[in-house]
Design a protein around this motif. Structure first.
Motif, PDB file in Angstrom:
ATOM      1  N   UNK A   1      -3.013  -1.428 -13.717  1.00 23.49           N
ATOM      2  CA  UNK A   1      -2.446  -0.321 -14.491  1.00 23.49           C
ATOM      3  C   UNK A   1      -2.195   0.917 -13.629  1.00 23.49           C
ATOM      4  N   UNK A   2      -1.610   0.697 -12.450  1.00 23.67           N
ATOM      5  CA  UNK A   2      -1.228   1.795 -11.579  1.00 23.67           C
ATOM      6  C   UNK A   2      -2.314   2.322 -10.666  1.00 23.67           C
ATOM      7  N   UNK A   3      -3.493   1.727 -10.712  1.00 21.80           N
ATOM      8  CA  UNK A   3      -4.611   2.190  -9.886  1.00 21.80           C
ATOM      9  C   UNK A   3      -5.008   1.119  -8.880  1.00 21.80           C
ATOM     10  N   UNK A   4      -5.156   1.513  -7.616  1.00 21.65           N
ATOM     11  CA  UNK A   4      -5.622   0.597  -6.579  1.00 21.65           C
ATOM     12  C   UNK A   4      -7.098   0.296  -6.804  1.00 21.65           C
ATOM     13  N   UNK A   5      -7.437  -0.994  -6.907  1.00 19.99           N
ATOM     14  CA  UNK A   5      -8.831  -1.387  -7.118  1.00 19.99           C
ATOM     15  C   UNK A   5      -9.321  -2.342  -6.032  1.00 19.99           C
ATOM     16  N   UNK A   6      -8.474  -2.604  -5.041  1.00 19.30           N
ATOM     17  CA  UNK A   6      -8.905  -3.496  -3.974  1.00 19.30           C
ATOM     18  C   UNK A   6      -7.744  -3.883  -3.087  1.00 19.30           C
ATOM     19  N   UNK A   7      -8.049  -4.815  -2.183  1.00 15.52           N
ATOM     20  CA  UNK A   7      -7.010  -5.371  -1.336  1.00 15.52           C
ATOM     21  C   UNK A   7      -7.266  -6.853  -1.115  1.00 15.52           C
ATOM     22  N   UNK A   8      -6.201  -7.564  -0.771  1.00 14.80           N
ATOM     23  CA  UNK A   8      -6.274  -9.001  -0.548  1.00 14.80           C
ATOM     24  C   UNK A   8      -5.219  -9.355   0.481  1.00 14.80           C
TER      25      UNK A   8
ATOM     26  N   UNK B   1      -8.045 -16.219   4.053  1.00 13.98           N
ATOM     27  CA  UNK B   1      -7.816 -15.239   3.002  1.00 13.98           C
ATOM     28  C   UNK B   1      -9.036 -14.336   2.891  1.00 13.98           C
ATOM     29  N   UNK B   2      -8.797 -13.075   2.586  1.00  9.52           N
ATOM     30  CA  UNK B   2      -9.877 -12.122   2.383  1.00  9.52           C
ATOM     31  C   UNK B   2      -9.560 -11.230   1.196  1.00  9.52           C
ATOM     32  N   UNK B   3     -10.589 -10.838   0.478  1.00  2.00           N
ATOM     33  CA  UNK B   3     -10.423  -9.992  -0.699  1.00  2.00           C
ATOM     34  C   UNK B   3     -11.588  -9.005  -0.758  1.00  2.00           C
ATOM     35  N   UNK B   4     -11.307  -7.794  -1.214  1.00  2.00           N
ATOM     36  CA  UNK B   4     -12.346  -6.781  -1.413  1.00  2.00           C
ATOM     37  C   UNK B   4     -11.955  -5.942  -2.620  1.00  2.00           C
ATOM     38  N   UNK B   5     -12.945  -5.657  -3.468  1.00  3.74           N
ATOM     39  CA  UNK B   5     -12.720  -4.882  -4.690  1.00  3.74           C
ATOM     40  C   UNK B   5     -13.646  -3.670  -4.727  1.00  3.74           C
ATOM     41  N   UNK B   6     -13.201  -2.636  -5.426  1.00  6.01           N
ATOM     42  CA  UNK B   6     -14.071  -1.500  -5.685  1.00  6.01           C
ATOM     43  C   UNK B   6     -15.193  -1.970  -6.621  1.00  6.01           C
TER      44      UNK B   6
ATOM     45  N   UNK C   1     -10.391   3.323   1.294  1.00  4.27           N
ATOM     46  CA  UNK C   1     -11.439   3.788   2.199  1.00  4.27           C
ATOM     47  C   UNK C   1     -12.812   3.664   1.539  1.00  4.27           C
ATOM     48  N   UNK C   2     -12.891   3.868   0.243  1.00  4.90           N
ATOM     49  CA  UNK C   2     -14.187   3.729  -0.434  1.00  4.90           C
ATOM     50  C   UNK C   2     -14.725   2.303  -0.291  1.00  4.90           C
ATOM     51  N   UNK C   3     -13.839   1.317  -0.267  1.00  5.72           N
ATOM     52  CA  UNK C   3     -14.261  -0.072  -0.047  1.00  5.72           C
ATOM     53  C   UNK C   3     -14.734  -0.226   1.399  1.00  5.72           C
ATOM     54  N   UNK C   4     -13.932   0.265   2.345  1.00  4.26           N
ATOM     55  CA  UNK C   4     -14.273   0.135   3.768  1.00  4.26           C
ATOM     56  C   UNK C   4     -15.587   0.822   4.101  1.00  4.26           C
ATOM     57  N   UNK C   5     -15.918   1.885   3.402  1.00  3.23           N
ATOM     58  CA  UNK C   5     -17.116   2.665   3.688  1.00  3.23           C
ATOM     59  C   UNK C   5     -18.322   2.255   2.844  1.00  3.23           C
ATOM     60  N   UNK C   6     -18.196   1.220   2.050  1.00  2.00           N
ATOM     61  CA  UNK C   6     -19.274   0.782   1.161  1.00  2.00           C
ATOM     62  C   UNK C   6     -20.289  -0.054   1.939  1.00  2.00           C
TER      63      UNK C   6
ATOM     64  N   UNK D   1       0.825  -1.195   0.000  1.00  2.00           N
ATOM     65  CA  UNK D   1       0.000   0.000   0.000  1.00  2.00           C
ATOM     66  C   UNK D   1       0.865   1.253   0.000  1.00  2.00           C
ATOM     67  N   UNK D   2       0.393   2.285  -0.691  1.00  2.00           N
ATOM     68  CA  UNK D   2       1.012   3.610  -0.637  1.00  2.00           C
ATOM     69  C   UNK D   2      -0.056   4.604  -0.183  1.00  2.00           C
ATOM     70  N   UNK D   3       0.356   5.792   0.182  1.00  2.43           N
ATOM     71  CA  UNK D   3      -0.603   6.813   0.596  1.00  2.43           C
ATOM     72  C   UNK D   3      -1.575   7.167  -0.529  1.00  2.43           C
ATOM     73  N   UNK D   4      -1.148   7.023  -1.768  1.00  2.60           N
ATOM     74  CA  UNK D   4      -2.022   7.325  -2.906  1.00  2.60           C
ATOM     75  C   UNK D   4      -3.204   6.358  -3.005  1.00  2.60           C
ATOM     76  N   UNK D   5      -3.129   5.227  -2.313  1.00  7.83           N
ATOM     77  CA  UNK D   5      -4.189   4.213  -2.368  1.00  7.83           C
ATOM     78  C   UNK D   5      -5.306   4.458  -1.363  1.00  7.83           C
ATOM     79  N   UNK D   6      -5.109   5.380  -0.438  1.00  7.63           N
ATOM     80  CA  UNK D   6      -6.037   5.523   0.683  1.00  7.63           C
ATOM     81  C   UNK D   6      -7.469   5.838   0.259  1.00  7.63           C
ATOM     82  N   UNK D   7      -7.659   6.687  -0.736  1.00  6.56           N
ATOM     83  CA  UNK D   7      -9.020   7.015  -1.159  1.00  6.56           C
ATOM     84  C   UNK D   7      -9.764   5.773  -1.662  1.00  6.56           C
ATOM     85  N   UNK D   8      -9.126   4.999  -2.520  1.00  9.32           N
ATOM     86  CA  UNK D   8      -9.765   3.797  -3.066  1.00  9.32           C
ATOM     87  C   UNK D   8     -10.041   2.781  -1.962  1.00  9.32           C
TER      88      UNK D   8
END
Length: 178
Positions: A68-75, A89-94, A21-26, A12-19
């Motif tokens: 392609x350089x964009x955070x779309x989820x976490x696993x 294992x856990x996975x979440x996607x935008x 958090x959008x998953x966490x807040x969905x 993770x990088x700081x640039x990923x935080x918005x994406x």
């Protein structure tokens, strides 16, 4: 862990935080990602918990799913048992990343990491029974249904079963050699 598909697992990088958090807040997908009562955290509280988990990982391993350089989820793999060599294992996607094969590719890469790099013998997960798409995707990755906890989850106004699925390293290796 780059592949030809364009899906990469990375830290993770700081640039990923918005994406992320959008998953966490969905709230629409809360029950698919969390066992507890829906409660969207504030951004500050969420970031604080994230930083605490990263500072003290307790053997847990997590990655950002990048396309392609964009955070779309976490696993990740968590609750790792170092003696028995298994983890969950856990996975979440935008929303925009769902249904495009991104989760399937990320899961394949995470299983390789779990079995080869982390030397796990078994990986399992839990999914609500009504999430048929996820169950199909997990079966496609090689997971088998091992059991069910009847009416274990309160999901959008009714009780649902939790389906427990797992895959052994030997099963994963057999699939790879085909």
């Amino acid at each position: 862990m780059p592949t030809n598909s364009g899906v990469t697992l990375r830290p993770r990088t700081d640039a990923d935080l918005d994406a992320l958090y959008s998953i966490a807040a969905d709230l629409d997908t809360w029950e698919e990602r969390n066992p507890g009562r829906p409660a969207i955290p504030t951004r500050e509280r969420w970031e604080s918990r994230l930083l605490t988990r990263e500072a003290e990982p307790d053997g847990n391993v997590s990655f950002v799913i990048d396309v392609e350089g964009e955070a779309v989820g976490n696993i990740g793999v968590f609750d790792i048992d170092d003696l028995a060599r298994h983890g969950e294992i856990g996975i979440a996607l935008t929303p925009a990343a769902r249904g495009r094969g991104i989760g399937t590719e990320a899961m394949a890469q995470m299983l390789e990491f779990a079995f080869i790099r982390a030397n796990l013998r078994r990986v399992h997960l839990e999914v609500i029974a009504s999430n048929a798409g996820a169950i199909r995707a997990y079966e496609k990755a090689g997971f088998v249904i091992e059991g069910r906890q009847r009416e274990h989850a309160w999901v959008r106004g009714h009780y649902e079963d939790i389906v427990r699925m797992g895959i052994l390293r030997s099963e994963w290796e057999a699939r790879r050699s085909r």
